[in-house]
Every structure is written in structure tokens, then in C-alpha cells.
Scaffold this active site. Structure first.
Site, PDB file in Angstrom:
ATOM      1  N   LYS A 180       0.862  -1.033   0.144  1.00  0.00           N
ATOM      2  CA  LYS A 180      -0.114  -0.081   0.116  1.00  0.00           C
ATOM      3  C   LYS A 180       0.928   1.110  -0.062  1.00  0.00           C
ATOM      4  CE  LYS A 180      -2.344   3.620   1.646  1.00  0.00           C
ATOM      5  NZ  LYS A 180      -1.915   4.676   0.686  1.00  0.00           N
ATOM      6  N   GLY A 233       6.703   5.867   8.159  1.00  0.00           N
ATOM      7  CA  GLY A 233       5.868   7.257   8.005  1.00  0.00           C
ATOM      8  C   GLY A 233       5.883   7.769   9.429  1.00  0.00           C
ATOM      9  N   SER A 234       4.451   8.637   9.616  1.00  0.00           N
ATOM     10  CA  SER A 234       4.433   9.285  10.663  1.00  0.00           C
ATOM     11  C   SER A 234       4.397   8.634  12.105  1.00  0.00           C
ATOM     12  CB  SER A 234       3.384  10.393  10.627  1.00  0.00           C
ATOM     13  OG  SER A 234       1.902   9.507  10.656  1.00  0.00           O
ATOM     14  N   ASN A 235       4.594   9.013  13.307  1.00  0.00           N
ATOM     15  CA  ASN A 235       4.575   8.483  14.501  1.00  0.00           C
ATOM     16  C   ASN A 235       2.999   8.222  14.751  1.00  0.00           C
ATOM     17  OD1 ASN A 235       7.371   8.954  14.753  1.00  0.00           O
ATOM     18  ND2 ASN A 235       6.871   8.698  17.087  1.00  0.00           N
ATOM     19  N   VAL A 237       0.563   7.534  12.865  1.00  0.00           N
ATOM     20  CA  VAL A 237      -0.162   6.373  12.097  1.00  0.00           C
ATOM     21  C   VAL A 237       0.553   5.106  12.652  1.00  0.00           C
ATOM     22  CG1 VAL A 237      -0.329   5.380   9.748  1.00  0.00           C
ATOM     23  CG2 VAL A 237      -0.946   7.837  10.244  1.00  0.00           C
ATOM     24  N   GLY A 238       2.030   5.296  12.669  1.00  0.00           N
ATOM     25  CA  GLY A 238       2.851   4.187  12.887  1.00  0.00           C
ATOM     26  C   GLY A 238       2.373   3.398  14.343  1.00  0.00           C
ATOM     27  N   GLU A 255       9.071   2.368  11.319  1.00  0.00           N
ATOM     28  CA  GLU A 255      10.102   3.210  11.287  1.00  0.00           C
ATOM     29  C   GLU A 255       9.504   4.616  11.294  1.00  0.00           C
ATOM     30  OE1 GLU A 255      13.168   2.907  11.739  1.00  0.00           O
ATOM     31  OE2 GLU A 255      13.252   0.793  11.497  1.00  0.00           O
ATOM     32  N   CYS A 289      13.513  11.309   7.353  1.00  0.00           N
ATOM     33  CA  CYS A 289      13.494  10.920   8.547  1.00  0.00           C
ATOM     34  C   CYS A 289      14.894  11.202   9.036  1.00  0.00           C
ATOM     35  CB  CYS A 289      12.909   9.714   8.813  1.00  0.00           C
ATOM     36  SG  CYS A 289      13.749   8.331   8.360  1.00  0.00           S
ATOM     37  N   GLU A 390       9.203  17.005  14.844  1.00  0.00           N
ATOM     38  CA  GLU A 390       9.678  16.767  13.471  1.00  0.00           C
ATOM     39  C   GLU A 390       9.009  17.840  12.419  1.00  0.00           C
ATOM     40  OE1 GLU A 390       8.924  13.031  11.626  1.00  0.00           O
ATOM     41  OE2 GLU A 390      10.990  13.004  10.985  1.00  0.00           O
TER      42      GLU A 390
HETATM   43  N1  LIG Z   1       9.942   8.775   8.986  1.00  0.00           N
HETATM   44  C1  LIG Z   1       9.638   9.114   7.625  1.00  0.00           C
HETATM   45  O1  LIG Z   1      10.218   8.541   6.814  1.00  0.00           O
HETATM   46  C2  LIG Z   1       8.420   9.746   7.351  1.00  0.00           C
HETATM   47  C3  LIG Z   1       7.706  10.794   8.099  1.00  0.00           C
HETATM   48  N2  LIG Z   1       6.710  11.225   7.935  1.00  0.00           N
HETATM   49  C4  LIG Z   1       6.129  12.119   8.925  1.00  0.00           C
HETATM   50  O2  LIG Z   1       4.842  12.316   8.737  1.00  0.00           O
HETATM   51  C5  LIG Z   1       4.177  13.426   8.633  1.00  0.00           C
HETATM   52  C6  LIG Z   1       3.049  13.277   7.760  1.00  0.00           C
HETATM   53  O3  LIG Z   1       3.223  12.602   6.369  1.00  0.00           O
HETATM   54  P1  LIG Z   1       2.204  11.459   5.974  1.00  0.00           P
HETATM   55  O4  LIG Z   1       2.544  11.383   4.300  1.00  0.00           O
HETATM   56  O5  LIG Z   1       0.911  12.143   6.158  1.00  0.00           O
HETATM   57  O6  LIG Z   1       2.563  10.216   6.722  1.00  0.00           O
HETATM   58  P2  LIG Z   1       1.435   9.137   7.278  1.00  0.00           P
HETATM   59  O7  LIG Z   1       2.009   8.091   8.462  1.00  0.00           O
HETATM   60  O8  LIG Z   1       0.161   9.695   7.178  1.00  0.00           O
HETATM   61  O9  LIG Z   1       1.574   8.101   6.026  1.00  0.00           O
HETATM   62  C7  LIG Z   1       2.490   7.077   5.575  1.00  0.00           C
HETATM   63  C8  LIG Z   1       1.559   5.862   5.023  1.00  0.00           C
HETATM   64  O10 LIG Z   1       0.870   5.635   5.989  1.00  0.00           O
HETATM   65  C9  LIG Z   1      -0.370   5.388   5.330  1.00  0.00           C
HETATM   66  N3  LIG Z   1      -1.642   6.007   6.263  1.00  0.00           N
HETATM   67  C10 LIG Z   1      -2.046   6.953   6.516  1.00  0.00           C
HETATM   68  N4  LIG Z   1      -3.145   6.818   7.421  1.00  0.00           N
HETATM   69  C11 LIG Z   1      -3.207   5.382   7.565  1.00  0.00           C
HETATM   70  C12 LIG Z   1      -3.793   4.812   8.645  1.00  0.00           C
HETATM   71  N5  LIG Z   1      -4.849   5.337   9.627  1.00  0.00           N
HETATM   72  N6  LIG Z   1      -3.686   3.385   8.815  1.00  0.00           N
HETATM   73  C13 LIG Z   1      -2.589   2.863   7.857  1.00  0.00           C
HETATM   74  N7  LIG Z   1      -1.823   3.640   7.099  1.00  0.00           N
HETATM   75  C14 LIG Z   1      -2.260   4.679   6.887  1.00  0.00           C
HETATM   76  C15 LIG Z   1      -0.416   6.608   4.482  1.00  0.00           C
HETATM   77  O11 LIG Z   1      -1.387   6.463   3.415  1.00  0.00           O
HETATM   78  P3  LIG Z   1      -1.944   7.962   2.527  1.00  0.00           P
HETATM   79  O12 LIG Z   1      -0.614   8.611   1.792  1.00  0.00           O
HETATM   80  O13 LIG Z   1      -2.991   7.145   1.707  1.00  0.00           O
HETATM   81  O14 LIG Z   1      -2.389   8.528   3.405  1.00  0.00           O
HETATM   82  C16 LIG Z   1       1.096   6.219   3.683  1.00  0.00           C
HETATM   83  O15 LIG Z   1       1.065   5.303   2.748  1.00  0.00           O
HETATM   84  C17 LIG Z   1       5.423  14.254   7.662  1.00  0.00           C
HETATM   85  O16 LIG Z   1       4.988  15.546   7.821  1.00  0.00           O
HETATM   86  C18 LIG Z   1       6.435  13.710   8.607  1.00  0.00           C
HETATM   87  O17 LIG Z   1       6.811  14.392   9.618  1.00  0.00           O
HETATM   88  C19 LIG Z   1       6.066  11.108   6.532  1.00  0.00           C
HETATM   89  C20 LIG Z   1       6.630  10.557   5.803  1.00  0.00           C
HETATM   90  C21 LIG Z   1       7.761   9.538   5.986  1.00  0.00           C
HETATM   91  O1  LIG Z   2      18.755   9.034   5.023  1.00  0.00           O
HETATM   92  C1  LIG Z   2      18.310   8.053   4.353  1.00  0.00           C
HETATM   93  O2  LIG Z   2      19.079   7.502   3.163  1.00  0.00           O
HETATM   94  C2  LIG Z   2      17.301   7.305   4.455  1.00  0.00           C
HETATM   95  C3  LIG Z   2      16.021   8.133   4.987  1.00  0.00           C
HETATM   96  C4  LIG Z   2      14.747   7.526   5.059  1.00  0.00           C
HETATM   97  O3  LIG Z   2      14.750   6.343   5.565  1.00  0.00           O
HETATM   98  C5  LIG Z   2      13.571   8.238   5.358  1.00  0.00           C
HETATM   99  O4  LIG Z   2      13.693   9.388   5.320  1.00  0.00           O
HETATM  100  O5  LIG Z   2      12.772   7.706   5.593  1.00  0.00           O
END
Ligand SMILES: NC(=O)C1=CN([C@@H]2O[C@H](COP(=O)(O)OP(=O)(O)OC[C@H]3O[C@@H](n4cnc5c(N)ncnc54)[C@H](OP(=O)(O)O)[C@@H]3O)[C@@H](O)[C@H]2O)C=CC1
Ligand SMILES: O=C(O)CCC(=O)C(=O)O
Length: 488
Positions: A180, A233-235, A237-238, A255, A289, A390
């Protein structure tokens, strides 16, 4: 006026076929460099589509797990070759969907190819240990068994590397996958999945279902047919995904965020530290991240470092990532734009001194994009929001300290613990930092971002669920250990 550069509607990939969702609904993918431009559209899928994908994966995994590691590796080598051929096609989608420069997007695609080849080779590497039994007539050893069907939920910031660094180990160890991808980069994900299709991966071994996070992402975490879930992704949702997985008693790997510090000691090579702070903090428009966010500088070099940093930041060219001269592209979406600008406002309101940037960029034809100036705050203190949360954007926070001990204490004053760097020429400083820094990645005289695919990757504290991805560490998540005892 909306420009449709490509009218293609991307489909789900289920059981080896490209299929429209049963909802009949699609969503458009917009270019953050020009929000009037649509790159393509993708399926807004339903729980039924997800069921179909999970069932296909379940069925395909029965045969896939029985292939030799070498045979599974051959498929990954083929995918790598197809992706290599399609580098420009995939990288262009990435730049046009989430904004990073075309050079960075090609670099990320090359990284995806290298990851595929690394895990293809993993199919031939030793697995398990022989453990002496207390019975001299018995043979005792461990082997690894795949989890079954793995759900892969990925973000938009590394839309090629992250899905591949999750899918490739999942597949090589004998799992089937349902992906997904983030909605903001669904077209890029579809182009990556096309490579697996063209490489002839058996039907059902890899499936992709696009759609909203709350329906397809959460649905995947809660699905009774899914045996493990890996997420970046975000904390917020994680944590939800972790809770859903825990309720079902399945393995999960999260992560999440970072608030990564760089320490610049009095004895640092300042030119190196400046270059790495800029690269670590502002490449990919700060949307990593592992991005450098807090810049903790010892007072003896503070003024000099600040001056050199500001001089170099002023040289950064902001623009459409497809154009040669652009060093920094837009942030990925309107949400990102609003979020980052609101953090900049908070920084100002809480008393940090804005010394560079801070504004949206609309000149030179960039008005329809989500461009933000590279931004530097001075006089940032530990309790300010911009030092704690963040931001995920091109914002650096300068913080002054007297001693190295204070620097490390401040660097550790965060709920996150993903990546941290120090710039110093003193071996004692290096060792103190390596020992005391609470982060999964500690880097000396190197930027905080840019992980190597053959090494374990993951964070401490709130940055991860404490497992590690990539390199050989991936086997720990994607397999279970089986202890075998044979008596003649
Ligand atoms: N650690 C990292 O690498 C990342 C951190 N972030 C942080 O998160 C913030 C928000 O970014 P965002 O894209 O909204 O990140 P999200 O955590 O919302 O999205 C990451 C993934 O999870 C999916 N998702 C969203 N909601 C749910 C849910 N309830 N259950 C399961 N899966 C879900 C998203 O789908 P969909 O796209 O369809 O919503 C996407 O595929 C950023 O500003 C940043 O601070 C974001 C991305 C990467
Ligand atoms: O620094 C990198 O190359 C990886 C970063 C990463 O995993 C992320 O932003 O989600």
C-alpha cells in the site's frame, strides 16, 4: 488551468494483473512544482480489493516459499535489470510527484537497483546455526521460515527506495507481499511494480493496492490474512498500525520520525561541517527521517560556523526539480507546505531569530508550486517547538553550547533517536559521542542522512519499534527462527 501531461490511469496490481478498483473511483496525482499539472490518476480502492490482493498473496506464497533462495534471487536480479532500463521513467515520476530533484530521484532509483541486487544475492547466503546438542547422537540447528503474507505500507519521501528495501527482503526470504504505497506517490509506486511484472514475478507474489491510508493501510494492518506488517511514516499512524498488529498477534516493524542533531565541536573542520549540515538538512527539501534538524554548535566556533553556513545557504537555488539549475525542489504537497510554514511561524512566535528564508517562494513562475526558502533559525532553545517536533521541511535550528557534554545532553534531549552526527577532529570527542548518543545511527564527520543499504537501519526511542531494516538485519523481521532437533 489544469495541465494533463499524461492521462494514464494507474491500476491496482493483483494476482499478476492490472485491475481497476471495484469502487470505480480514482484520485489524481499532482505535481508539487506546479499544482495545476496532473501526472496521472490512481485507484481509490475498497476493502474488497484488499481482500482479493491478500487472498492472491496467500495462495501464491505457498509455491513461492518452496523455491530455492537462488531461484527467488534470480527474479530479483531480473527486476533490478528492468528498473535499471527504466531509471528515467521511474525517476521522472518521482520528481513530478513529490518534488525531489531529478538528480536525486535518479540516485534513489540507482539505490533501489542496488538493494534489489543485494537481496538477490542474499538468496545464496548461509542461514541458521548448528548448535551442539547435549545428546551426542542428535543434530540440532536453526533454520528460517517466512512469515507468510507481509503488508508493506510506505511513505512518499523515498517512493522507490523504501518500498524496495521492504519488498526485496520480504520476497527473498519467501514471503508474498501486498504493498500500500503513499497516495502522494502512487504513480511512482505503480511504475516500480511494473518492473516486477515485466521481470516475470509469479502471479500473486507481489500485489499493490492504492487508496486511502485509513481504508487500505489500516485494512492491511487489521486483515486476518496478513502475517506481518512493515511501515515507514509518521508516529501517529505508526502507533495505530502497531496497536492493530499487536491485537492480532502479528509481527510489526515501524520506522517513524527523527529530530536529528548535528554537533559541531570547537575543533571541527568547519567547511566540512557546513557542507554536511546543508546536505543533511536541506537535500530532498529536508523531507527525510534522517534529515539534520538541530545544529548544536560549540561557542568557540559558533559565529564563524554561522557565517559560513548562511553564506552557503544563500547560494541555494530553489526551483522545479526537472530543471538543471535547481538544487532544492518544492515540498511534496499542500499539506507539507502548510505544515512547514506553520512551524516557521511557531519558531518566530516563540522567540527564535529567523536569520535566513522563512517564506514561501512564488517568484520566477513558482507560484503554483509548494516552494519554501531554505530557512535558518538562530537562538533556538531546547523547549521551543522547532527544537522538539519533526518539521520535515527545509528548516535548520542553530543552538549554542559551551561544552561537548552539554552538546550531547542537548542532542539527547529528544523523544526521537534516529540519526546523529558530530564534526570533530578529536578522537576523545568522537568516542564520547559514539558511547553516549542515543541514536540508532551515529555518524562522525558525515551528514546525518544517507544510509547504506548493507547496514542495519533504524532508531531508538520513539523513532522506531526497535527492530532494524536493511542489510542482513532484515532477516530478523521477515522470518521466524525454527529450531530443529534430529535424532537418528
Ligand atoms: N519517517 C519518515 O520517513 C516519514 C515521516 N513522515 C512524517 O509524517 C508526517 C505526515 O506525513 P504523511 O504522509 O501524512 O505520513 P503518514 O504516516 O500519514 O503516511 C505514511 C503511510 O501510511 C498510510 N496511512 C495513512 N493513514 C493510515 C492509517 N490510518 N492506517 C494505515 N496506514 C495509513 C499513508 O497512506 P496515504 O498516503 O494514503 O495517506 C502512507 O502510505 C510528515 O510531515 C513527517 O513528519 C512522513 C513520511 C515519512
Ligand atoms: O537517509 C536516508 O537515506 C534514508 C532516510 C529514510 O529512510 C527516510 O527518510 O524515511
Amino acid at each position: 488551468m489544469t495541465i494533463q501531461t499524461e492521462t494514464k490511469t494507474y491500476l491496482n496490481y493483483i494476482n499478476g494483473e492490472w485491475k481497476a478498483s471495484d469502487t470505480g473511483k480514482t484520485s489524481d496525482s499532482f505535481n508539487p512544482s506546479n499544482s495545476q499539472e496532473i501526472l496521472g490518476s490512481f485507484q481509490m480502492s475498497s476493502a474488497n480489493d484488499l481482500d482479493e490482493a491478500v487472498n492472491a498473496a496467500k495462495e501464491a506464497q505457498k509455491t513461492w516459499r518452496k523455491l530455492s533462495g537462488a531461484a527467488r534471487g534470480d527474479f530479483l536480479f531480473k527486476v533490478a535489470a528492468v528498473l535499471e532500463e527504466k531509471t528515467a521513467y521511474v525517476a521522472e515520476a518521482m520528481t513530478k510527484e513529490m518534488g525531489k530533484t531529478f538528480a536525486e530521484a535518479k540516485g534513489e532509483t540507482a539505490r533501489g537497483i542496488a538493494i534489489l541486487r543485494y537481496y538477490a544475492g542474499e538468496g545464496m547466503r548461509p542461514v541458521g546455526d548448528v548448535i551442539p546438542s547435549s545428546d551426542s547422537e542428535a543434530l540440532m540447528f536453526t533454520n528460517r521460515t517466512p512469515l507468510g503474507v507481509v503488508g508493506v505500507i510506505t511513505p512518499w519521501n523515498f517512493p522507490v527506495a523504501i518500498p524496495i528495501w521492504k519488498m526485496a527482503p520480504a520476497l527473498i526470504y519467501g514471503n508474498a507481499v501486498v504493498l500500500k504505497p503513499a497516495s502522494d506517490t502512487a504513480v511512482t509506486a505503480a511504475r516500480v511494480v511494473e518492473c516486477f511484472h515485466e521481470a516475470g514475478l509469479p502471479a500473486g507474489v507481489l500485489n499493490m493496492v492504492t487508496g486511502s491510508g485509513s481504508v487500505i493501510g489500516q485494512g492491511l494492518a487489521e486483515h486476518p490474512g496478513v502475517d506481518g506488517i512493515t511501515f515507514t511514516g509518521s508516529n501517529a499512524v505508526g502507533k495505530q498500525i502497531g496497536r492493530a498488529a499487536l491485537d492480532r498477534g502479528i509481527k510489526y516493524q515501524l520506522e517513524m520520525g527523527g529530530k536529528n542533531p548535528v554537533i559541531v565541536a570547537d575543533d571541527a573542520d568547519l567547511d566540512l561541517a557546513v557542507a554536511a549540515t546543508i546536505s543533511g538538512g536541506l537535500k530532498s527539501t529536508g523531507q527525510k527521517c534522517t534529515a539534520t534538524s538541530r545544529v548544536i554548535v560549540q561557542q568557540g566556533v559558533y559565529e564563524k560556523f554561522r557565517e559560513k553556513l548562511l553564506q552557503k545557504v544563500a547560494e541555494i537555488t530553489v526551483g522545479n526539480g526537472m530543471e538543471e539549475g535547481s538544487w532544492m525542489g518544492p515540498v511534496a504537497s499542500k499539506n507539507q507546505l502548510e505544515n512547514v510554514l506553520s512551524y516557521i511561524e511557531k519558531g518566530k512566535a516563540e522567540g527564535a531569530e529567523l536569520v535566513h528564508g522563512g517564506n514561501r517562494v512564488t517568484s520566477n513562475g513558482l507560484g503554483d508550486g509548494y516552494f519554501i526558502e531554505p530557512t535558518v533559525f538562530d537562538q533556538v532553545t531546547a523547549e521551543m517547538t522547532i527544537a522538539r517536533e519533526e518539521i520535515f521541511g527545509p528548516v535548520l535550528a542553530l543552538m549554542k553550547v559551551e561544552t561537548l557534554e552539554q552538546a550531547i545532553e542537548l542532542a539527547n534531549d529528544s523523544e526521537y533517536g534516529l540519526s546523529a552526527s558530530i564534526f570533530t577532529t578529536n578522537i576523545g570527542n568522537m568516542l564520547e559521542f559514539i558511547n553516549d548518543m542515543e541514536a540508532g545511527l551515529v555518524r562522525v564527520n558525515a551528514e546525518s542522512a544517507g544510509v547504506e543499504l548493507q547496514a542495519p537501519f533504524g532508531g531508538m526511542k520513539q523513532s522506531s519499534s526497535h527492530s532494524r531494516e536493511q542489510g542482513r538485519a532484515a532477516i530478523e523481521f521477515f522470518t521466524s527462527i525454527k529450531t530443529i532437533f534430529i535424532k537418528k
